[in-house]
Scaffold this motif. Structure first.
Motif, PDB file in Angstrom:
ATOM      1  N   GLN A 216      84.288 -14.423   6.069  1.00  0.00           N
ATOM      2  CA  GLN A 216      84.846 -13.174   6.564  1.00  0.00           C
ATOM      3  C   GLN A 216      86.359 -13.300   6.769  1.00  0.00           C
ATOM      4  O   GLN A 216      87.121 -12.409   6.402  1.00  0.00           O
ATOM      5  CB  GLN A 216      84.177 -12.788   7.896  1.00  0.00           C
ATOM      6  CG  GLN A 216      84.658 -11.471   8.477  1.00  0.00           C
ATOM      7  CD  GLN A 216      84.258 -10.287   7.617  1.00  0.00           C
ATOM      8  OE1 GLN A 216      83.078 -10.029   7.393  1.00  0.00           O
ATOM      9  NE2 GLN A 216      85.245  -9.561   7.096  1.00  0.00           N
ATOM     10  N   VAL A 219      88.218 -13.234   3.557  1.00  0.00           N
ATOM     11  CA  VAL A 219      88.319 -11.899   2.969  1.00  0.00           C
ATOM     12  C   VAL A 219      89.451 -11.111   3.650  1.00  0.00           C
ATOM     13  O   VAL A 219      90.154 -10.328   3.021  1.00  0.00           O
ATOM     14  CB  VAL A 219      86.977 -11.127   3.123  1.00  0.00           C
ATOM     15  CG1 VAL A 219      87.139  -9.655   2.805  1.00  0.00           C
ATOM     16  CG2 VAL A 219      85.914 -11.737   2.220  1.00  0.00           C
ATOM     17  N   ASP A 220      89.630 -11.347   4.939  1.00  0.00           N
ATOM     18  CA  ASP A 220      90.602 -10.556   5.695  1.00  0.00           C
ATOM     19  C   ASP A 220      92.037 -11.083   5.623  1.00  0.00           C
ATOM     20  O   ASP A 220      92.980 -10.298   5.739  1.00  0.00           O
ATOM     21  CB  ASP A 220      90.173 -10.452   7.168  1.00  0.00           C
ATOM     22  CG  ASP A 220      89.021  -9.475   7.338  1.00  0.00           C
ATOM     23  OD1 ASP A 220      88.650  -8.819   6.339  1.00  0.00           O
ATOM     24  OD2 ASP A 220      88.490  -9.357   8.455  1.00  0.00           O
ATOM     25  N   ARG A 223      94.213  -9.414   3.322  1.00  0.00           N
ATOM     26  CA  ARG A 223      94.398  -8.000   3.670  1.00  0.00           C
ATOM     27  C   ARG A 223      95.190  -7.837   4.970  1.00  0.00           C
ATOM     28  O   ARG A 223      95.196  -6.764   5.560  1.00  0.00           O
ATOM     29  CB  ARG A 223      93.024  -7.319   3.823  1.00  0.00           C
ATOM     30  CG  ARG A 223      92.194  -7.383   2.553  1.00  0.00           C
ATOM     31  CD  ARG A 223      91.014  -6.441   2.619  1.00  0.00           C
ATOM     32  NE  ARG A 223      89.936  -6.925   3.466  1.00  0.00           N
ATOM     33  CZ  ARG A 223      88.820  -6.237   3.684  1.00  0.00           C
ATOM     34  NH1 ARG A 223      88.661  -5.045   3.161  1.00  0.00           N
ATOM     35  NH2 ARG A 223      87.875  -6.737   4.451  1.00  0.00           N
ATOM     36  N   GLN A 258      87.005  -8.425  12.812  1.00  0.00           N
ATOM     37  CA  GLN A 258      88.076  -7.813  12.042  1.00  0.00           C
ATOM     38  C   GLN A 258      89.064  -7.116  12.968  1.00  0.00           C
ATOM     39  O   GLN A 258      88.649  -6.375  13.853  1.00  0.00           O
ATOM     40  CB  GLN A 258      87.488  -6.797  11.045  1.00  0.00           C
ATOM     41  CG  GLN A 258      86.660  -7.475   9.969  1.00  0.00           C
ATOM     42  CD  GLN A 258      86.170  -6.476   8.934  1.00  0.00           C
ATOM     43  OE1 GLN A 258      85.655  -5.425   9.281  1.00  0.00           O
ATOM     44  NE2 GLN A 258      86.323  -6.824   7.663  1.00  0.00           N
TER      45      GLN A 258
END
Lengths: 338, 206
Positions: A216, A219-220, A223, A258
């Motif tokens: 996770q 993935v972040d 971004r 997140q």
């Protein structure tokens, strides 16, 4: 937990709640009627970390030191929302108090002009030489007076002092200057050890949920602040990934959620600014020595931890902290409408 | 058309983090693609009017966070949904394997009145990547899964290249309309800031 502290803080909280709430109401009513325009409205829990817009300001913890504070803070019972405006506000507030009848009448334009001017001057104050001198005086004391420093920092911290001021106000660097370097060295080493033990462990040695967390985070990271190239240098991405992973596994009650990635970014910028000159957009991290980079990363980790300590229930299951804030905001709006 | 009442279709997009939910929604609604999306926190929605046969309907498309942590918010978001879109990344096996979980989670949380016939849709996104050479889930495999779950319609999409996006959402609207009921559309409580500001200055007594 510790019921006595909880009760105390509840009592304390309730006593102050009304006066704070009324003050808040007054500020917000002033804001809505257009007579004062403080520019920024802060939402925070009592004695919890205040977050300004990281692009404009700083992160100022209100009460960064002391474990008891933390215990009291994390109890739901005594906490409530404080909406507070600041900057040029104190003067306006006292005016309103002295002259309540004139409060919500219609002389809008001259007032807002005045406060606009005040605001500009307060924005410029962080570079004002007497203010810089005051900062220097506080920071050079054998034991830094955090209350005085916080007061001073309220309207902005000169950028070259920001790294030290943030470390102090977050309760990461000790106020005692004799012990400071020693403690920071120890903390930085502790972080490095953590990375070696948890992050550098092979995938085979990581539990399924740890791998999940790592996925996770990975993935972040790409971004995170997607529109600023600086954050996409591989070295910075790797730093961010380690910081978030170590925080996540050391805080299993919430784990990585997140949005926490965004909170780490102001720390990276501020602590790197001690080592790199010029505009952030042009920074090249490869100029740093591995030791410098390691210290920056460790400082980011610890300061992020300190920041999140106060708002961890924003990130636990069902986000009780956020729900409470939304409820309080609703209550505030209801009272203003009423 | 003017005499018909306007219909609002609530569509929920679910799927693992980073499969392209936000990108698909933005490509469909705004005809734009960006490499610079941030992770979606919680949920967000956009609306778009579409023509389905002779009817003009408003699609209210809910984009959700991919991290399971935010599933606790699911009940509020999923309620009253007319269609659920499950998205995976054809280049990531894990995201395909999660589809079952997302579907089950939705059925539990939204508890539609007729779960057997509730309209789902599966989108295999990012088919553009590496010219399709890095894909690990074949179209056949995806279609087999869809067939096993009650013939869920399946599209392969690229939000980046705007491939099949319109077609897929048209199909979503059509299927959602079939499922149309007279239920109230659920909207979460909102706080109205605009009404307060006008009267505060005159009515305040402090």
């Amino acid at each position: 937990m510790k019921p006595s502290i909880d009760n105390e803080s509840k009592k304390d909280g309730n006593l102050n709640a009304d006066s704070r709430f009324n003050q808040t109401l007054k500020s917000v009513q002033g804001l809505l009627s257009g007579k004062s325009f403080p520019g920024r409205v802060l939402l925070s829990r009592r004695a919890e970390t205040r977050i300004e817009n990281p692009q404009v300001g700083n992160i100022i913890p209100e009460r960064p030191n002391g474990d008891n504070d933390f215990v009291a803070d994390s109890s739901d019972s005594g906490s409530y929302v404080k909406v507070e405006s600041y900057g040029p506000k104190p003067m306006e507030l006292s005016e309103e108090r002295q002259n309540p009848s004139a409060n919500h009448t219609s002389e809008v334009p001259p007032k807002s002009t005045t406060s606009g001017t005040l605001r500009l001057s307060s924005g410029g104050r962080s570079t004002d030489s007497t203010r810089i001198a005051k900062f220097k005086k506080e920071l050079s004391a054998p034991v830094v007076d955090l209350d005085a420093l916080r007061e001073l920092a309220w309207s902005g911290v000169p950028s070259d002092m920001r790294p030290l001021v943030w470390r102090l106000l977050l309760g990461y660097a000790p106020t005692n200057s004799d012990r400071r370097e020693m403690i920071l060295t120890r903390k930085r080493l502790e972080y490095v050890d953590c990375v070696a033990q948890y992050y550098d462990a092979s995938s085979a040695d990581k539990a399924e949920d740890e791998l999940h967390t790592l996925r996770q985070i990975s993935v972040d990271c790409p971004r995170t602040v997607p529109d600023v190239a600086f954050f996409h240098q591989p070295v910075i991405q790797a730093c961010l990934e380690r910081i978030l992973y170590i925080w996540a596994i050391r805080h299993p009650a919430s784990g990585y959620v997140q949005g926490i990635n965004d909170l780490a970014t102001p720390f990276l910028v501020v602590f790197l600014s001690e080592h790199i000159e010029g505009e952030m957009e042009d920074w090249v991290v490869s100029k740093l020595t591995p030791a410098q980079l390691s210290n920056v990363e460790a400082d980011c980790y610890w300061c992020l931890s300190k920041l999140l300590d106060n708002i961890q229930d924003h990130y636990t299951f069902a986000q009780p902290g956020i729900q409470r804030l939304v409820f309080k905001l609703k209550e505030l709006v209801r009272r203003i409408d009423g | 058309m003017a005499t018909r009442k306007r219909t609002l279709l609530k569509v929920i997009i679910l799927g693992d983090s980073g499969v392209g939910k936000t990108s698909l929604m933005n490509q469909f609604v705004n005809k734009k693609f960006s490499n610079q999306y941030k992770a979606t926190i919680g949920a967000d929605f956009l609306t778009k009017e579409v023509q389905v046969e002779d009817r003009l309907v408003t699609m209210q498309i809910w984009d959700t966070a991919g991290q399971e942590r935010f599933q606790s918010l699911g009940v509020a978001f999923y309620r009253g949904a007319d269609c659920c879109v499950l998205v995976y990344d054809v280049n990531l096996l894990k995201s395909f394997e999660s589809l079952s979980n997302w579907r089950d989670e939705f059925l539990v949380q939204a508890s539609p009145s007729d779960p057997e016939n509730f309209p789902f849709m599966v989108l295999g996104n990012k088919v553009d990547i590496d010219g399709g050479n890095s894909r690990v889930v074949s179209e056949k495999r995806a279609k087999t899964w869809c067939a096993s779950k009650g013939d869920i319609p399946y599209f392969e999409t690229s939000a980046k290249d705007d491939l099949n996006v319109d077609v897929a959402f048209q199909c979503i609207a059509k299927n959602a309309l079939k499922n149309e009921t007279d239920e109230e559309i659920y909207l979460p409580d909102t706080i109205d800031f605009s009404s307060g500001s006008t009267h505060t200055s005159s009515s305040c007594s402090c």
